[in-house]
Design a protein around this motif. Structure first.
Motif, short mmCIF file in Angstrom:
data_model
loop_
_atom_site.label_atom_id
_atom_site.label_comp_id
_atom_site.label_asym_id
_atom_site.label_seq_id
_atom_site.Cartn_x
_atom_site.Cartn_y
_atom_site.Cartn_z
N PHE A 11 19.66 -18.76 -7.12
CA PHE A 11 20.21 -19.67 -6.25
C PHE A 11 21.13 -19.17 -5.42
CE2 PHE A 11 22.71 -23.34 -5.36
CZ PHE A 11 21.69 -24.36 -4.77
N LEU A 12 21.96 -18.32 -5.82
CA LEU A 12 23.08 -17.75 -4.98
C LEU A 12 22.58 -16.96 -3.99
CD1 LEU A 12 26.22 -17.75 -7.31
CD2 LEU A 12 25.89 -19.24 -5.46
N GLY A 15 20.30 -18.37 -1.44
CA GLY A 15 21.26 -18.99 -0.29
C GLY A 15 22.02 -18.16 0.56
N VAL A 47 18.76 -22.58 4.43
CA VAL A 47 19.86 -22.08 3.21
C VAL A 47 19.31 -22.80 1.98
CG1 VAL A 47 22.12 -22.03 2.50
CG2 VAL A 47 21.57 -21.45 4.88
N PRO A 48 19.12 -24.12 1.97
CA PRO A 48 18.69 -24.86 0.65
C PRO A 48 17.27 -24.34 0.29
CG PRO A 48 19.74 -26.35 2.06
CD PRO A 48 19.76 -25.23 2.73
N ALA A 51 17.91 -20.93 -1.30
CA ALA A 51 18.56 -21.15 -2.63
C ALA A 51 17.42 -21.71 -3.75
CB ALA A 51 19.77 -22.05 -2.52
#
Length: 65
Positions: A11-12, A15, A47-48, A51
């Protein structure tokens, strides 16, 4: 527990990678910056999306190990 850590790491990483590409892309390709539409698209969509894709990839990688 291990799967959750892989998901958070993905996830990090997803993103951050999508954000970096979003910041660097206008310097490579001519993209209109009218009224901040490009920045809003990058911040609130790409970005989401990166992620979430990173989290899914992290879960897949955790399941394979």
């Amino acid at each position: 527990m291990k799967t959750g850590l892989w998901a958070v790491a993905g996830f990090l990483a997803g993103g951050v990678l999508a954000g970096a590409i979003g910041i660097l892309l206008p310097s490579v390709v001519s993209i209109s910056q009218a009224e901040g539409a490009y920045a809003m698209g990058a911040a609130f969509f790409w970005v989401p999306a990166g992620a979430i894709a990173g989290a899914v990839l992290g879960v897949v990688m955790a399941r394979r190990r």
